[in-house]
Every structure is written in structure tokens, then in C-alpha cells.
Write an enzyme that holds these catalytic residues in place. Structure first.
Site, PDB file in Angstrom:
ATOM      1  N   GLU A 102     -12.093  -1.565  -2.773  1.00  0.00           N
ATOM      2  CA  GLU A 102     -11.480  -1.007  -1.512  1.00  0.00           C
ATOM      3  C   GLU A 102     -10.228  -0.078  -2.436  1.00  0.00           C
ATOM      4  O   GLU A 102     -10.122  -0.033  -3.553  1.00  0.00           O
ATOM      5  CB  GLU A 102     -10.935  -1.911  -0.630  1.00  0.00           C
ATOM      6  CG  GLU A 102      -9.799  -3.079  -1.131  1.00  0.00           C
ATOM      7  CD  GLU A 102      -9.468  -4.067  -0.018  1.00  0.00           C
ATOM      8  OE1 GLU A 102     -10.022  -4.021   0.851  1.00  0.00           O
ATOM      9  OE2 GLU A 102      -8.668  -5.073  -0.467  1.00  0.00           O
ATOM     10  N   ASP A 104       0.884  -1.068  -0.022  1.00  0.00           N
ATOM     11  CA  ASP A 104       0.142   0.067   0.079  1.00  0.00           C
ATOM     12  C   ASP A 104       0.888   1.404  -0.135  1.00  0.00           C
ATOM     13  O   ASP A 104       0.886   2.150   1.341  1.00  0.00           O
ATOM     14  CB  ASP A 104      -0.981  -0.242   1.342  1.00  0.00           C
ATOM     15  CG  ASP A 104      -2.178  -0.955   1.000  1.00  0.00           C
ATOM     16  OD1 ASP A 104      -2.307  -1.471  -0.018  1.00  0.00           O
ATOM     17  OD2 ASP A 104      -2.702  -1.378   2.188  1.00  0.00           O
TER      18      ASP A 104
END
Length: 372
Positions: free
Chosen positions: A252, A59
Site C-alpha cells: 500500500e 500518513d
């Protein structure tokens, strides 16, 4: 973004002069299984190959300041790495937080999916605290006058879901407040995007300080990405905050960027991690990168066929190919040379390993040819 795991995923760097040109067999609604390429090496794969860099990250959030690149990632107190170029070498230089997050919930020691933005004379690092598989989550923010370690102030809670003040209000009563992403327009207006599974991805406006939500969230909240029909079965977890009665929707990791005259909303779809190499999900059910666009930062965002992302739409931009498996956690870095799409991925076939090489892939763009 995505559920935090011990698995190191990879960031990729594609040596392109623009976001890659390819055909994806047409836009498909998320309700239908996608014919995404299988990760075995195939010469006909329509996606660009990767270019290796020695950097382990999950991420990623990257900014470029005065010739130095700063990366912010999940880890104890939010890790900061610095490099003279996106190729590296990347060196860990410290952390954002000096202690655990002041928000009293979730994994306070190692906040998830940070995103750092520079606005005015301040750097803002938005982060999430949660527990894997549950929506008892919160988004916090820290600020500093410089992008490196030291000097950060943790302001704590911005929004939360599951439990706590405001969690019973719309849209937090049905959403999961993780995977924060903040966009600040040229007019100075800021917007917070968030969401993972449950009711999808949402947007709320921020006030001029970027430290509080502006206005009434019940009327100002926008649902940006959703799918009516859940492709995954409902969880049987005994905790109601850890199950989705109508089934799971693997949406997401949103990110909003602007490339005149369009606003592009990027998101990840599918299973992110914890893969069983002997029982991988059906092709197209693992992470892939999707996008929609709008003339307004508030949406609605649509794909090439005009399908609203809030009703199952989403253009596939990058998916599994060659040794790249489950790319996602994407963001866009705007440089003078063009927009750069970057993301992490798991290396196939070693998708379960905790020690893997990292590839930093950047898709440099002067035009968004995938939309042609």
C-alpha cells in the site's frame, strides 16, 4: 495510507546530505521473509538515526509554498499544520474540508491518507474514505487557490471500489481505492496511483483538470505493484468486501517521484499498526519502505536486480532500526537542495501508545546512492 488507527505514528528527519548509503543484503522478492533489522538498538544498523521534532502525524503529505511548509494528515475534515521549516514548530491552523466528505461511504468525517499537490494555480487535496479492513472505499478530491485552510471546494468522488457506480469495472472490481497519490509530469499529464492489499497498487491517467479519470480504465489502468503469492492467510470475514480469498498482500501507500532520468515508485510493505508489543510480527513483516524505478511514469518499475514490482520486486530503502519501528507512509518533497524522503514510524518499544513523541526525519538527496 494503511488502515486508520488511533495509534499516533511518527514522521522522521534524518540529518543527511543525501538519501542514505547502505547495503541491504541484496534485493529480495516480497514472497520471501526479509532479514530486516530488529528494532532493538544495534550499532550495526545500516540506516541513519532520527532527529526529533515535536509533531504527531500519520500518513503525512507535505508541500512547501513561499517559505512555509504545509502538512495534511488524517483527522476530522483533514488537518492542516504549518511550519517555517521541516524542523517546526508545527502549528495546527485548520482543516481542508468545512464539513464531512460529500462521498456517502466510509469514514466521511475523517478522510484517510490525504495527498496535496500544486498544479497550475490550484491546490488539489486527494483523500480516501473507507472502513478499516474492507474495500468498500472511494477516493475524492478537494481544490483551493491557496494551500491553507478556508476556500476549499470538495468535488467528491473520483473513483471507488466495492459498491457504487463504476466499482464493478476494471481495475476497481478487484482493488481497494485508498491511499491516493497523484503525479503530474512536466508535460502536464496527471496520473493517480492507489491501492492497498487485494490486487495491489494501480495507476490510471487523469484528465487535464485532475478531477476525472481520462480514457477507458479497462485499457488504461496499469498494475504497478503486486505479489502472486500472498504471505498472509485469507480473512474469514463474513462480508465478501472484507476478505481476500487467496490471502492478504500487505502492499500500500504508493508515491511516484521523478529524479532525472528515472521515475521512482515508492510503497510501503508489511503490517502498519495495531501492534501487540508481546507478539510483534516476525522481523521484516512490519512496515518497511520499498522502491522501484522506470524510464516511464507508466512503468514497468523494477528493483536493482531487475525484478518487476508487479511480480514481487521491491528495493528496501528504510526499515526498522534502533527505536524506529515500522516506517512507512512515505513521500518525496522536491526542494532546491535536493529530494527529501519523509515518512511516519512507530516508536519502539511503545508501539501501542496513543501519546508519543514525533521525530521528523528527512533524507536529503542529490543522488540516489541506494541504487548504486
Amino acid at each position: 495510507m494503511a488502515v486508520l488507527v488511533a495509534l499516533f505514528c511518527l514522521v522522521t528527519w534524518a540529518l543527511c546530505t543525501r538519501i542514505p548509503q547502505y547495503s541491504t543484503q541484496g534485493t529480495q522478492q516480497l514472497q520471501q521473509p526479509e532479514k530486516t533489522p530488529h528494532p532493538h538498538p544495534r550499532p550495526e544498523d545500516p540506516f541513519p538515526p532520527t532527529h526529533a521534532a515535536d509533531f504527531k502525524i500519520h500518513d503525512p503529505s507535505i508541500i512547501h509554498v513561499d517559505g512555509t511548509y504545509y502538512s495534511y494528515s488524517v483527522g476530522k475534515h483533514i488537518r492542516i499544520h504549518q511550519a517555517p521549516s521541516l524542523d517546526g514548530p508545527w502549528k495546527r491552523t485548520g482543516t481542508v474540508l468545512d464539513a464531512d466528505s460529500v462521498i456517502p461511504k466510509g469514514d466521511r468525517k475523517a478522510p484517510w491518507a490525504p495527498q496535496t499537490v500544486h498544479h497550475g494555480d490550484t491546490y488539489y487535496c486527494f483523500y480516501a474514505v473507507s472502513n478499516s479492513g474492507c474495500r468498500d472505499s472511494a477516493i475524492g478530491v478537494a481544490t483551493s487557490k491557496s494551500p491553507g485552510p478556508g476556500g476549499w471546494t470538495d468535488h467528491g468522488l473520483l473513483v471507488q471500489s466495492g459498491t457504487g457506480k463504476g466499482s464493478d469495472e476494471h481495475p476497481f472490481a478487484s482493488s481497494n481505492t485508498i491511499d491516493p497519490s497523484v503525479f503530474v509530469g512536466e508535460d502536464g499529464h496527471g496520473y493517480l496511483m492507489f491501492g492497498s492489499f487485494w490486487s495491489g497498487i494501480w495507476q490510471v491517467p487523469l484528465d487535464e483538470t485532475l478531477l476525472s479519470v481520462a480514457g477507458d480504465t479497462r485499457s488504461e489502468a496499469r498494475q504497478l505493484v503486486y505479489m502472486e503469492k500472498a504471505p498472509l492467510p485469507a480473512s474469514k470475514h463474513p462480508n465478501p468486501l472484507c476478505r481476500e480469498p487467496s490471502g492478504a498482500r500487505p502492499i500500500e501507500g504508493s508515491f511516484l517521484s521523478y529524479h532525472e532520468p528515472w521515475y521512482y515508485l515508492w510503497f510501503s510493505y508489511g503490517k502498519c499498526c495495531k501492534f501487540d508489543t508481546k507478539n510483534l510480527p516476525p522481523p521484516g513483516r512490519e512496515y518497511s519502505i520499498r522502491v522501484g524505478r522506470s524510464k516511464s511514469p507508466r512503468g514497468p518499475f523494477v528493483d536493482k536486480q531487475g525484478r518487476d514490482l508487479a511480480n514481487g520486486g521491491g528495493e528496501i530503502v528504510y526499515a526498522s532500526n534502533r527505536d524506529v519501528y515500522a516506517p512507512g507512509g512515505q513521500a518525496v518533497l522536491t526542494e532546491k537542495s535536493g529530494d527529501i524522503l519523509y515518512y511516519h514510524y512507530c516508536r519502539y518499544p511503545a508501539v501501542q501508545e496513543t501519546e508519543v513523541d514525533a521525530d521528523l526525519t528527512v533524507n536529503k538527496s542529490t543522488s540516489y546512492d541506494f541504487w548504486v
